[in-house]
Motif scaffolding. Structure first.
Motif, PDB file in Angstrom:
ATOM      1  N   SER A 160       0.828  -1.205   0.000  1.00 33.36           N
ATOM      2  CA  SER A 160       0.000   0.000   0.000  1.00 33.36           C
ATOM      3  C   SER A 160       0.865   1.258   0.000  1.00 33.36           C
ATOM      4  CB  SER A 160      -0.909  -0.005   1.236  1.00 33.36           C
ATOM      5  OG  SER A 160      -1.644   1.198   1.333  1.00 33.36           O
ATOM      6  N   ALA A 161       1.933   1.251   0.813  1.00 32.78           N
ATOM      7  CA  ALA A 161       2.818   2.413   0.901  1.00 32.78           C
ATOM      8  C   ALA A 161       3.511   2.684  -0.430  1.00 32.78           C
ATOM      9  CB  ALA A 161       3.857   2.199   1.997  1.00 32.78           C
ATOM     10  N   TYR A 162       3.970   1.648  -1.099  1.00 35.21           N
ATOM     11  CA  TYR A 162       4.681   1.828  -2.366  1.00 35.21           C
ATOM     12  C   TYR A 162       3.735   2.181  -3.510  1.00 35.21           C
ATOM     13  CZ  TYR A 162       9.376   0.864  -0.856  1.00 35.21           C
ATOM     14  OH  TYR A 162      10.611   0.988  -0.262  1.00 35.21           O
ATOM     15  N   ASN A 163       2.482   1.723  -3.407  1.00 35.24           N
ATOM     16  CA  ASN A 163       1.504   2.118  -4.409  1.00 35.24           C
ATOM     17  C   ASN A 163       1.176   3.601  -4.268  1.00 35.24           C
ATOM     18  OD1 ASN A 163      -1.740   2.360  -5.058  1.00 35.24           O
ATOM     19  ND2 ASN A 163      -0.649   1.023  -6.486  1.00 35.24           N
ATOM     20  N   THR A 164       1.047   4.071  -3.019  1.00 38.46           N
ATOM     21  CA  THR A 164       0.756   5.487  -2.774  1.00 38.46           C
ATOM     22  C   THR A 164       1.923   6.384  -3.172  1.00 38.46           C
ATOM     23  OG1 THR A 164      -0.718   4.950  -0.925  1.00 38.46           O
ATOM     24  CG2 THR A 164       0.175   7.186  -0.987  1.00 38.46           C
ATOM     25  N   GLY A 192     -10.674  10.799   4.239  1.00 40.22           N
ATOM     26  CA  GLY A 192     -10.848   9.441   3.714  1.00 40.22           C
ATOM     27  C   GLY A 192      -9.622   8.562   3.858  1.00 40.22           C
ATOM     28  N   LEU A 193      -8.552   9.111   4.404  1.00 41.98           N
ATOM     29  CA  LEU A 193      -7.305   8.340   4.506  1.00 41.98           C
ATOM     30  C   LEU A 193      -7.302   7.452   5.742  1.00 41.98           C
ATOM     31  CD1 LEU A 193      -4.662  11.061   3.527  1.00 41.98           C
ATOM     32  CD2 LEU A 193      -5.737   9.348   2.052  1.00 41.98           C
ATOM     33  N   ASP A 194      -6.661   6.303   5.647  1.00 49.76           N
ATOM     34  CA  ASP A 194      -6.563   5.370   6.764  1.00 49.76           C
ATOM     35  C   ASP A 194      -5.248   4.613   6.647  1.00 49.76           C
ATOM     36  OD1 ASP A 194      -7.147   3.952   9.012  1.00 49.76           O
ATOM     37  OD2 ASP A 194      -8.868   2.862   8.194  1.00 49.76           O
ATOM     38  N   GLY A 195      -4.832   4.015   7.739  1.00 50.35           N
ATOM     39  CA  GLY A 195      -3.632   3.197   7.721  1.00 50.35           C
ATOM     40  C   GLY A 195      -2.403   3.979   7.318  1.00 50.35           C
ATOM     41  N   ILE A 196      -1.539   3.343   6.540  1.00 49.60           N
ATOM     42  CA  ILE A 196      -0.262   3.945   6.179  1.00 49.60           C
ATOM     43  C   ILE A 196      -0.449   5.187   5.311  1.00 49.60           C
ATOM     44  CG2 ILE A 196       0.179   2.631   4.060  1.00 49.60           C
ATOM     45  CD1 ILE A 196       2.699   3.367   6.914  1.00 49.60           C
ATOM     46  N   ALA A 197      -1.555   5.237   4.538  1.00 56.43           N
ATOM     47  CA  ALA A 197      -1.814   6.402   3.685  1.00 56.43           C
ATOM     48  C   ALA A 197      -2.045   7.652   4.522  1.00 56.43           C
ATOM     49  CB  ALA A 197      -3.026   6.141   2.782  1.00 56.43           C
ATOM     50  N   SER A 251       6.504  16.780  -0.007  1.00 49.74           N
ATOM     51  CA  SER A 251       6.087  15.600  -0.769  1.00 49.74           C
ATOM     52  C   SER A 251       7.061  14.428  -0.681  1.00 49.74           C
ATOM     53  CB  SER A 251       5.894  15.988  -2.247  1.00 49.74           C
ATOM     54  OG  SER A 251       7.105  16.499  -2.782  1.00 49.74           O
ATOM     55  N   TRP A 252       8.315  14.694  -0.296  1.00 50.42           N
ATOM     56  CA  TRP A 252       9.272  13.593  -0.193  1.00 50.42           C
ATOM     57  C   TRP A 252       8.884  12.608   0.913  1.00 50.42           C
ATOM     58  CZ3 TRP A 252      11.943  12.648   4.321  1.00 50.42           C
ATOM     59  CH2 TRP A 252      11.985  13.674   5.253  1.00 50.42           C
ATOM     60  N   ALA A 253       7.951  13.018   1.778  1.00 47.23           N
ATOM     61  CA  ALA A 253       7.542  12.158   2.896  1.00 47.23           C
ATOM     62  C   ALA A 253       6.897  10.862   2.417  1.00 47.23           C
ATOM     63  CB  ALA A 253       6.566  12.907   3.807  1.00 47.23           C
ATOM     64  N   ASN A 254       6.191  10.921   1.292  1.00 42.06           N
ATOM     65  CA  ASN A 254       5.571   9.698   0.756  1.00 42.06           C
ATOM     66  C   ASN A 254       6.607   8.613   0.509  1.00 42.06           C
ATOM     67  OD1 ASN A 254       2.823  10.190   0.718  1.00 42.06           O
ATOM     68  ND2 ASN A 254       2.879  11.201  -1.276  1.00 42.06           N
ATOM     69  N   GLY A 255       7.692   9.008  -0.146  1.00 42.80           N
ATOM     70  CA  GLY A 255       8.754   8.050  -0.437  1.00 42.80           C
ATOM     71  C   GLY A 255       9.488   7.613   0.816  1.00 42.80           C
ATOM     72  N   PHE A 256       9.698   8.563   1.740  1.00 44.24           N
ATOM     73  CA  PHE A 256      10.395   8.235   2.986  1.00 44.24           C
ATOM     74  C   PHE A 256       9.622   7.192   3.791  1.00 44.24           C
ATOM     75  CE2 PHE A 256      10.514   9.068   7.589  1.00 44.24           C
ATOM     76  CZ  PHE A 256      11.809   8.629   7.850  1.00 44.24           C
ATOM     77  N   ILE A 257       8.295   7.386   3.918  1.00 42.20           N
ATOM     78  CA  ILE A 257       7.480   6.430   4.669  1.00 42.20           C
ATOM     79  C   ILE A 257       7.466   5.078   3.968  1.00 42.20           C
ATOM     80  CG2 ILE A 257       5.123   5.858   5.387  1.00 42.20           C
ATOM     81  CD1 ILE A 257       6.498   7.813   7.226  1.00 42.20           C
ATOM     82  N   ALA A 258       7.415   5.100   2.634  1.00 40.43           N
ATOM     83  CA  ALA A 258       7.425   3.835   1.893  1.00 40.43           C
ATOM     84  C   ALA A 258       8.706   3.051   2.163  1.00 40.43           C
ATOM     85  CB  ALA A 258       7.272   4.105   0.399  1.00 40.43           C
ATOM     86  N   ILE A 259       9.848   3.757   2.127  1.00 35.05           N
ATOM     87  CA  ILE A 259      11.135   3.098   2.400  1.00 35.05           C
ATOM     88  C   ILE A 259      11.206   2.649   3.853  1.00 35.05           C
ATOM     89  CG2 ILE A 259      13.632   3.443   2.528  1.00 35.05           C
ATOM     90  CD1 ILE A 259      13.277   5.419   0.139  1.00 35.05           C
ATOM     91  N   SER A 260      10.735   3.501   4.770  1.00 32.08           N
ATOM     92  CA  SER A 260      10.740   3.157   6.193  1.00 32.08           C
ATOM     93  C   SER A 260       9.900   1.923   6.465  1.00 32.08           C
ATOM     94  CB  SER A 260      10.213   4.330   7.031  1.00 32.08           C
ATOM     95  OG  SER A 260      11.061   5.436   6.942  1.00 32.08           O
ATOM     96  N   ILE A 261       8.698   1.887   5.878  1.00 30.40           N
ATOM     97  CA  ILE A 261       7.806   0.760   6.146  1.00 30.40           C
ATOM     98  C   ILE A 261       8.368  -0.525   5.548  1.00 30.40           C
ATOM     99  CG2 ILE A 261       6.254   0.818   4.140  1.00 30.40           C
ATOM    100  CD1 ILE A 261       5.274   0.372   7.841  1.00 30.40           C
TER     101      ILE A 261
END
Length: 472
Positions: free
Chosen positions: A173-177, A327-332, A344-354
């Protein structure tokens, strides 16, 4: 599928509301009182023990150190529950759920000490050094192997299978977002990595955990600290909101006191595992001179997990929540709120972190399942089947619906925790005596050493020699 999901929800409401939450919090209070609040009183000792070197086993090999064992435990604790789990708790139970997560950790520190100390006392030898956990102390101390087998079954189901589906679901889910990568592609990639690690054995798991976990936890905490510092004037208001919502004093979405308690305790237990019976599997692998050392080490793990990592996530979300995030839930939700703080770099950071958090949880959870598979039946074909099933469940979890995966995890976790909590309630006196023996030696200025006859009447202790003989 909808009918099955409704049944799972009904079972969760019954077992959590009527059995597990009262048992978990009640025993946490009892163990805290009987150990004179060991989780707070010996906090300095916990940090000191992290530097203990691994002892050499009887066959001449170097065992798993206290720090490595701490990291294996942390690998499963610090994962999806600290990121997506906190977000789910807040959206379902309101900000007050965070308070109840803290309570679970503060009381659960004593519970974690009891279960991990017992795991050390009743650990057994294996080809890698030692193994153990609740199934083993149920067999050896309670003389109830049937109960150990039942616990082992739910451990394999929970950690080896269902929990790993949760981890894979959050990664995909994180990498899709963040990057628009298809969930199936991520599932295949994570499954391949999982296979490479789990076929390498416990020493490889310990090595990977020792490298990955401290780095990923520290970096994530630094981001959380940055968010808190840059929003320092809003912290009192957020703390007030958490406390008021915890007791139903402030109306927020999903924020009734019942929802706050239920979701806070659920996600708190999923995250820090205190009382669930999982961390003792890691505690048993350490080669230490005294069982209480691992009890203290694993207690520290509970605090690091919830009071630091989960709190960082909670503050990121509560300080960054704004319009357009309803409407957001979970990792999103975490990705959205962190983006509002740092860009906006936070999306990628969280994806890598998760990926780092969740993947370390997958390999740690796999080990817990492996230990319990061998307890049920030490058969190589069964172990191979389990390994293949783990890889398959990672693939399935990557594309499954978020709520179904989490609700199934809650149910399997409930059964596992109830069995373990009953067992440690019956065996608590042994852990109390072990702590007394440890403190007596520490007050005498010694590095505590435990023997099979250190406690009168102790039976079926395989890993500890009688006094006067050299410790393994």
């Amino acid at each position: 599928m909808e009918v099955i999901h409704e049944w799972i929800n009904g079972q969760n409401s019954f077992w959590w509301g009527n059995v597990l939450i009262p048992l978990l919090l009640g025993l946490g209070l009892y163990f805290s009182y009987r150990t004179k609040f060991v989780q707070f009183r010996l906090i300095g000792e916990m940090f000191r023990l992290l530097t203990d070197k691994a002892l050499v086993t009887a066959n001449g090999t170097k065992g798993v150190s206290s720090f490595q064992s701490f990291c294996i435990g942390a690998a499963t604790r610090i994962g999806t529950g600290n990121l997506a789990g906190v977000a789910i708790a807040i959206t379902a139970g309101g900000p007050g759920a965070v308070f109840w997560m803290w309570i679970v950790a503060l009381l659960g520190g004593a519970t974690s000490f009891i279960e991990s100390t017992l795991a050390q006392v009743y650990k057994v030898k294996d080809k890698d050094g030692f193994k153990g956990g609740p199934a083993y102390y149920m067999q050896k101390a309670l003389k109830a192997k049937w109960l150990g087998i039942l616990f082992a079954f739910f451990t394999v189901l929970s950690f080896g299978l269902v929990f790993n589906a949760v981890q894979a679901n959050t990664i995909s889910s994180a990498y899709n977002t963040a990057f628009g990568i298809d969930e199936k592609v991520m599932g295949i990639g994570v499954a391949i990595l999982t296979g490479l690690v789990i076929f390498g054995g416990v020493k490889r798991i310990a090595k990977v955990s020792e490298i990955v976990v401290p780095f990923m936890a520290l970096f994530y905490l630094l981001i959380g600290l940055f968010v808190i510092i840059t929003n320092i004037t809003e912290i009192p208001a957020v703390l007030s909101l958490i406390i008021k919502s915890a007791f139903g004093l402030e109306e927020v979405v999903g924020g009734t006191i019942g929802a706050a308690v239920m979701n806070g305790v659920r996600r708190g237990l999923f995250s820090n595992e205190a009382g669930m019976g999982s961390a003792p599997n890691a505690a048993a692998t350490a080669v230490v001179s005294h069982p209480a050392k691992q009890g203290l080490i694993q207690t520290l793990g509970v605090f690091v997990d919830t009071l630091f990592v989960c709190s960082a996530t909670a503050f990121i979300i509560l300080l960054g929540y704004g319009s357009g995030m309803e409407g957001l839930d979970g990792i999103a939700l975490l990705q959205g709120t962190l983006t509002s703080h740092v860009g906006s770099w936070a999306n990628g950071f969280i994806a890598i972190s998760i990926l780092l958090f969740a993947f370390s949880s997958i390999i740690g959870s796999y080990y817990y399942g492996e230990t319990n598979i061998s307890f049920i039946n030490n058969n190589n074909k069964l172990l191979l089947t389990y390994r293949v099933a783990v890889i398959a469940i990672v693939l399935w979890g990557a594309t499954a619906k978020l709520q179904i995966v989490w609700d199934l995890a809650d149910l399997s976790m409930a059964f596992m925790a109830i069995i373990n909590l009953i067992a440690i309630a019956l065996l608590g006196n042994i852990a109390f005596k072990v702590l007394q023996d440890y403190m007596k030696q520490r007050k005498a200025g010694k590095d505590p050493v435990f023997y099979a006859d250190s406690i009168e009447g102790l039976e079926n202790v395989e890993a500890w020699e009688p006094k006067g003989q050299k410790e393994n």
